[in-house]
Design a protein around this motif. Sequence first.
Motif, mmCIF file in Angstrom:
data_model
loop_
_atom_site.group_PDB
_atom_site.id
_atom_site.type_symbol
_atom_site.label_atom_id
_atom_site.label_comp_id
_atom_site.label_asym_id
_atom_site.label_seq_id
_atom_site.Cartn_x
_atom_site.Cartn_y
_atom_site.Cartn_z
ATOM 1 N N HIS A 199 -17.546 -2.067 -21.386
ATOM 2 C CA HIS A 199 -17.560 -0.663 -21.522
ATOM 3 C C HIS A 199 -16.784 0.014 -20.424
ATOM 4 C CE1 HIS A 199 -21.479 -0.725 -23.988
ATOM 5 N NE2 HIS A 199 -20.474 -1.368 -24.679
ATOM 6 N N ARG A 200 -17.094 -0.386 -19.271
ATOM 7 C CA ARG A 200 -16.142 0.467 -18.184
ATOM 8 C C ARG A 200 -14.699 -0.058 -18.023
ATOM 9 N NH1 ARG A 200 -18.481 -1.810 -14.024
ATOM 10 N NH2 ARG A 200 -19.848 -0.040 -13.313
ATOM 11 N N ARG A 201 -14.454 -1.323 -18.424
ATOM 12 C CA ARG A 201 -13.090 -1.665 -18.610
ATOM 13 C C ARG A 201 -12.277 -0.997 -19.981
ATOM 14 N NH1 ARG A 201 -10.151 -6.275 -17.328
ATOM 15 N NH2 ARG A 201 -12.073 -7.628 -16.583
ATOM 16 N N SER A 202 -13.091 -0.852 -20.594
ATOM 17 C CA SER A 202 -12.481 -0.246 -22.058
ATOM 18 C C SER A 202 -12.008 1.438 -21.524
ATOM 19 C CB SER A 202 -13.562 -0.216 -23.273
ATOM 20 O OG SER A 202 -13.738 -1.576 -23.619
ATOM 21 N N VAL A 203 -12.932 2.200 -21.256
ATOM 22 C CA VAL A 203 -12.624 3.695 -20.944
ATOM 23 C C VAL A 203 -11.778 3.606 -19.866
ATOM 24 C CG1 VAL A 203 -14.982 4.266 -21.775
ATOM 25 C CG2 VAL A 203 -14.705 3.759 -19.414
ATOM 26 N N GLU A 204 -11.825 2.796 -18.828
ATOM 27 C CA GLU A 204 -10.658 2.928 -17.698
ATOM 28 C C GLU A 204 -9.377 2.736 -18.057
ATOM 29 O OE1 GLU A 204 -12.205 0.424 -14.563
ATOM 30 O OE2 GLU A 204 -13.413 1.985 -13.752
ATOM 31 N N ALA A 205 -9.188 1.873 -19.227
ATOM 32 C CA ALA A 205 -7.869 1.486 -19.883
ATOM 33 C C ALA A 205 -7.169 2.603 -20.582
ATOM 34 C CB ALA A 205 -7.969 0.060 -20.794
ATOM 35 N N LEU A 209 -4.650 -0.875 -24.266
ATOM 36 C CA LEU A 209 -5.533 -1.995 -24.317
ATOM 37 C C LEU A 209 -5.055 -3.337 -24.120
ATOM 38 C CD1 LEU A 209 -8.108 -0.483 -26.999
ATOM 39 C CD2 LEU A 209 -8.774 -0.889 -24.317
ATOM 40 N N ALA A 210 -3.979 -3.520 -24.795
ATOM 41 C CA ALA A 210 -3.198 -4.882 -25.078
ATOM 42 C C ALA A 210 -2.688 -5.050 -23.609
ATOM 43 C CB ALA A 210 -2.044 -4.901 -25.999
ATOM 44 N N ARG A 211 -2.266 -4.015 -22.949
ATOM 45 C CA ARG A 211 -1.729 -4.252 -21.511
ATOM 46 C C ARG A 211 -3.002 -4.688 -20.607
ATOM 47 N NH1 ARG A 211 1.030 0.493 -22.464
ATOM 48 N NH2 ARG A 211 -0.555 1.793 -21.587
ATOM 49 N N GLY A 212 -4.146 -4.448 -21.019
ATOM 50 C CA GLY A 212 -5.363 -4.774 -20.350
ATOM 51 C C GLY A 212 -5.871 -5.993 -20.382
ATOM 52 N N GLY A 213 -5.162 -6.918 -21.432
ATOM 53 C CA GLY A 213 -5.624 -8.106 -21.710
ATOM 54 C C GLY A 213 -6.415 -8.207 -23.032
ATOM 55 N N TYR A 214 -6.462 -7.312 -23.867
ATOM 56 C CA TYR A 214 -7.480 -7.070 -25.062
ATOM 57 C C TYR A 214 -6.350 -7.924 -26.130
ATOM 58 C CZ TYR A 214 -10.923 -4.071 -23.003
ATOM 59 O OH TYR A 214 -11.861 -3.394 -22.328
ATOM 60 N N LYS A 215 -7.160 -8.414 -27.140
ATOM 61 C CA LYS A 215 -6.298 -8.750 -28.239
ATOM 62 C C LYS A 215 -6.625 -7.431 -29.199
ATOM 63 C CE LYS A 215 -7.091 -13.439 -27.998
ATOM 64 N NZ LYS A 215 -7.577 -15.085 -28.769
ATOM 65 N N THR A 216 -5.587 -7.035 -30.043
ATOM 66 C CA THR A 216 -5.599 -5.921 -30.778
ATOM 67 C C THR A 216 -5.147 -5.868 -32.252
ATOM 68 O OG1 THR A 216 -3.665 -4.958 -30.092
ATOM 69 C CG2 THR A 216 -5.375 -4.502 -28.636
ATOM 70 N N GLU A 217 -5.645 -5.051 -32.937
ATOM 71 C CA GLU A 217 -5.304 -5.153 -34.496
ATOM 72 C C GLU A 217 -5.661 -3.792 -35.112
ATOM 73 O OE1 GLU A 217 -7.460 -8.099 -36.457
ATOM 74 O OE2 GLU A 217 -9.020 -6.837 -37.168
ATOM 75 N N LEU A 218 -4.727 -3.290 -35.981
ATOM 76 C CA LEU A 218 -4.915 -2.319 -36.907
ATOM 77 C C LEU A 218 -5.723 -2.873 -37.932
ATOM 78 C CD1 LEU A 218 -4.639 0.986 -37.363
ATOM 79 C CD2 LEU A 218 -2.408 0.378 -38.325
ATOM 80 N N THR A 219 -7.215 -2.935 -38.030
ATOM 81 C CA THR A 219 -7.681 -3.550 -38.863
ATOM 82 C C THR A 219 -7.573 -2.867 -40.400
ATOM 83 O OG1 THR A 219 -9.259 -3.976 -37.108
ATOM 84 C CG2 THR A 219 -9.988 -4.688 -39.371
ATOM 85 N N PHE A 220 -7.863 -1.715 -40.498
ATOM 86 C CA PHE A 220 -7.985 -1.025 -41.676
ATOM 87 C C PHE A 220 -6.949 0.311 -41.316
ATOM 88 C CE2 PHE A 220 -11.962 -3.210 -42.193
ATOM 89 C CZ PHE A 220 -11.516 -3.962 -43.499
ATOM 90 N N PRO A 221 -5.836 0.230 -41.726
ATOM 91 C CA PRO A 221 -4.693 1.378 -41.583
ATOM 92 C C PRO A 221 -5.253 2.934 -42.021
ATOM 93 C CG PRO A 221 -3.579 -0.232 -42.523
ATOM 94 C CD PRO A 221 -5.007 -0.639 -42.745
ATOM 95 N N HIS A 222 -6.121 2.985 -42.689
ATOM 96 C CA HIS A 222 -6.572 4.276 -43.117
ATOM 97 C C HIS A 222 -7.772 4.878 -42.204
ATOM 98 C CE1 HIS A 222 -9.717 1.982 -45.363
ATOM 99 N NE2 HIS A 222 -10.473 3.230 -45.344
ATOM 100 N N TRP A 223 -8.563 3.992 -41.471
ATOM 101 C CA TRP A 223 -9.634 4.576 -40.543
ATOM 102 C C TRP A 223 -9.952 3.574 -39.200
ATOM 103 C CZ3 TRP A 223 -14.763 2.596 -39.591
ATOM 104 C CH2 TRP A 223 -15.090 1.378 -40.149
ATOM 105 N N LEU A 224 -9.388 2.579 -39.247
ATOM 106 C CA LEU A 224 -10.194 1.743 -37.928
ATOM 107 C C LEU A 224 -8.910 0.701 -37.311
ATOM 108 C CD1 LEU A 224 -12.721 0.688 -36.574
ATOM 109 C CD2 LEU A 224 -13.104 -1.148 -38.553
ATOM 110 N N ALA A 225 -9.367 0.658 -35.968
ATOM 111 C CA ALA A 225 -8.353 -0.420 -35.359
ATOM 112 C C ALA A 225 -9.328 -1.248 -34.453
ATOM 113 C CB ALA A 225 -7.490 0.099 -34.271
ATOM 114 N N LYS A 226 -9.326 -2.312 -34.093
ATOM 115 C CA LYS A 226 -10.177 -2.925 -33.096
ATOM 116 C C LYS A 226 -9.596 -3.814 -31.954
ATOM 117 C CE LYS A 226 -13.886 -4.592 -36.565
ATOM 118 N NZ LYS A 226 -15.023 -4.288 -35.703
#
Length: 279
Positions: free
Chosen positions: A22-28, A73-90
């Motif tokens: 959680h801390r890593r995510s908000v700091e990124a 987040l990708a720069r921070g080492g996360y794997k990212t995706e635009l899961t559903f373009p109308h509402w959600l990314a992960k």
Amino acid sequence: MTASTATAVRTTHGEGRRDEFHRRSVEALHSAEVPFLIGGAYMVEVCGGVSRSTKDFDLYVRPNHVKAALRALARGGYKTELTFPHWLAKATYEGDILDLIFRAGNGLCEVDDSWFDRALDDELLGVPVKLCAPEEMIWMKAYIMERERFDGADIAHLLVSCGDKLDWPHLVRRFGPDWRVLLSHLVLFGYIYPSEQGRIPTSVMDELIERLRKESPGQEHVCRGTLLSRKQYLVDVGKWGFRDARLEKRVHMDSEDIAQWTRAIAKDEKEPDTAALKQ
């Protein structure tokens, strides 16, 4: 609820791997100057006093900030995706899941400037953050009426915890033409908590019930059930000839979004705790 009270609620949470995620995510996102709000189960715990285990960490961003958030987040080492373009990314990091939510799964409840104007100041593990206001959480959760998930209990807990502090005119405006959805939750609240009905202003109930009395039968052959459940009303729009309300102009979905959201049902039924069950 104040930030100090929120901190007291969370003292049962250890400084473990999840806290570090959680801390890593908000700091990124802070480092990239991407505005975000914390919502979901975390916000319900802070404002509604109900704690539950969840696999996901829900952050809310404006639609135009999604790409910047994913890059950060990708720069921070996360794997990212635009899961559903109308509402959600992960974004995932070592098995932990971060949801970037910018609308509801039904294409409504877009995160706009008002979400940030009304946000609550708080602190997460030493990092200053902002929480979604309860009015916005009630608005978004009100439409989640899947067979396997119904967020009415979250709404009832928020109402019993802070109903007397809500900006009710704002909340009623948020629902707009869907005021019946709000009314249904308020009626249910009175059933759940008979002694707490006074937390809902009489003026609000009177206004909505008066609308109900004056409303004439609709002429449109439309099914709005698809705004409440992506699966349970497919027969209405697929076989019975009702128009899908998700294709109305006010809804941020097109036919491909609907098709993708429908195709995901089978996968999500195998993973009932995933964020894709959210509206």
